[in-house]
Motif scaffolding. Structure first.
Motif, mmCIF file in Angstrom:
data_model
loop_
_atom_site.group_PDB
_atom_site.id
_atom_site.type_symbol
_atom_site.label_atom_id
_atom_site.label_comp_id
_atom_site.label_asym_id
_atom_site.label_seq_id
_atom_site.Cartn_x
_atom_site.Cartn_y
_atom_site.Cartn_z
ATOM 1 N N ASP A 251 51.548 13.771 -31.752
ATOM 2 C CA ASP A 251 50.287 14.476 -31.942
ATOM 3 C C ASP A 251 50.416 15.885 -31.379
ATOM 4 O O ASP A 251 50.749 16.071 -30.206
ATOM 5 N N ALA A 252 50.159 16.876 -32.212
ATOM 6 C CA ALA A 252 50.307 18.273 -31.802
ATOM 7 C C ALA A 252 49.278 18.693 -30.767
ATOM 8 O O ALA A 252 49.502 19.645 -30.020
ATOM 9 N N MET A 253 48.152 17.991 -30.696
ATOM 10 C CA MET A 253 47.093 18.373 -29.756
ATOM 11 C C MET A 253 47.305 17.799 -28.353
ATOM 12 O O MET A 253 47.185 18.513 -27.371
ATOM 13 N N ASP A 254 47.629 16.505 -28.257
ATOM 14 C CA ASP A 254 47.697 15.895 -26.917
ATOM 15 C C ASP A 254 49.072 15.354 -26.538
ATOM 16 O O ASP A 254 49.252 14.840 -25.443
ATOM 17 N N GLY A 255 50.056 15.453 -27.437
ATOM 18 C CA GLY A 255 51.414 15.047 -27.110
ATOM 19 C C GLY A 255 51.707 13.563 -27.248
ATOM 20 O O GLY A 255 52.838 13.139 -27.002
ATOM 21 N N ARG A 256 50.747 12.762 -27.634
ATOM 22 C CA ARG A 256 50.966 11.315 -27.779
ATOM 23 C C ARG A 256 51.991 11.050 -28.877
ATOM 24 O O ARG A 256 51.897 11.609 -29.970
ATOM 25 N N VAL A 257 52.982 10.216 -28.583
ATOM 26 C CA VAL A 257 53.939 9.803 -29.598
ATOM 27 C C VAL A 257 53.226 8.814 -30.509
ATOM 28 O O VAL A 257 52.692 7.806 -30.052
ATOM 29 N N LEU B 72 61.805 15.916 -34.345
ATOM 30 C CA LEU B 72 60.490 15.763 -33.732
ATOM 31 C C LEU B 72 59.498 16.540 -34.588
ATOM 32 O O LEU B 72 59.651 17.746 -34.782
ATOM 33 N N LEU B 73 58.516 15.824 -35.126
ATOM 34 C CA LEU B 73 57.445 16.466 -35.876
ATOM 35 C C LEU B 73 56.214 16.572 -35.000
ATOM 36 O O LEU B 73 55.791 15.573 -34.407
ATOM 37 N N GLN B 74 55.641 17.758 -34.900
ATOM 38 C CA GLN B 74 54.336 17.935 -34.282
ATOM 39 C C GLN B 74 53.348 17.851 -35.435
ATOM 40 O O GLN B 74 53.456 18.638 -36.390
ATOM 41 N N VAL B 75 52.430 16.878 -35.374
ATOM 42 C CA VAL B 75 51.543 16.636 -36.503
ATOM 43 C C VAL B 75 50.079 16.613 -36.092
ATOM 44 O O VAL B 75 49.743 16.357 -34.942
ATOM 45 N N GLU B 76 49.255 16.901 -37.068
ATOM 46 C CA GLU B 76 47.817 16.671 -36.967
ATOM 47 C C GLU B 76 47.566 15.403 -37.768
ATOM 48 O O GLU B 76 47.765 15.376 -38.984
ATOM 49 N N GLN B 77 47.175 14.339 -37.078
ATOM 50 C CA GLN B 77 47.016 13.027 -37.699
ATOM 51 C C GLN B 77 45.615 12.862 -38.269
ATOM 52 O O GLN B 77 44.639 12.799 -37.524
ATOM 53 N N ALA B 78 45.503 12.772 -39.586
ATOM 54 C CA ALA B 78 44.206 12.524 -40.233
ATOM 55 C C ALA B 78 43.759 11.100 -39.936
ATOM 56 O O ALA B 78 44.570 10.178 -39.931
ATOM 57 N N GLY B 79 42.481 10.928 -39.683
ATOM 58 C CA GLY B 79 41.916 9.606 -39.450
ATOM 59 C C GLY B 79 42.207 9.027 -38.085
ATOM 60 O O GLY B 79 41.760 7.929 -37.777
ATOM 61 N N ASP B 80 42.978 9.729 -37.251
ATOM 62 C CA ASP B 80 43.325 9.287 -35.900
ATOM 63 C C ASP B 80 43.997 7.912 -35.889
ATOM 64 O O ASP B 80 43.926 7.185 -34.909
ATOM 65 N N VAL B 81 44.627 7.531 -37.003
ATOM 66 C CA VAL B 81 45.374 6.271 -37.100
ATOM 67 C C VAL B 81 46.737 6.584 -37.704
ATOM 68 O O VAL B 81 46.815 7.083 -38.825
#
Length: 131
Positions: free
Chosen positions: A21-27, A83-92
């Motif tokens: 996750d690009a915002m909080d770093g969670r894998v 390593l991809l930094q992503v914005e995850q749609a739907g938070d799932v």
């Protein structure tokens, strides 16, 4: 020598990829990419992986709607992991309906579930866990 040639591909022509996750770093998850899916990912700005079970490209979110918009792609020092930094749609990100595929932690001699299901997988896949 092109940018794809600087990657150390495994014997199957794949490279492991960690999505974070690009915002909080969670894998969020680990998957695989081929040369073609990495090129497509770069070109469209959304994660496209290689499905080893289906032997075909897999556009993350194609059936669930949980698309990963790619903010950055990084190659590790050995050239064998992305390593991809992503914005995850739907938070799932996980096909189990959880935010991360890493939802179990070792507690003594057993695995403890640490993340709740955020979305029922049957709602995302119509009764199949196909992503």
């Amino acid at each position: 020598m092109g940018w794809l040639d600087e990657i150390t591909w495994n014997a199957d022509g794949l490279i492991p990829v960690i999505a974070q996750d690009a915002m909080d770093g969670r894998v969020l998850m680990m998957a695989w990419m081929s040369r073609g899916t990495l090129e497509t990912t770069r070109d469209i700005g959304e994660a496209v992986y290689w499905s080893r079970s289906r032997q075909r490209p897999w556009h993350k979110g194609e059936s669930s709607g949980n698309v990963q918009r790619v903010r950055d792609i990084a190659l590790d020092c050995d050239g064998d992991t992305l390593l991809l930094q992503v914005e995850q749609a739907g938070d799932v990100a996980c096909h189990t309906g959880r935010r991360s595929c890493f939802y179990r932690t070792l507690d003594g001699d057993g695995w403890q579930v640490t993340d709740a299901v955020r979305r029922n997988p049957s709602e995302m896949y119509g009764g199949t866990n196909d992503e």
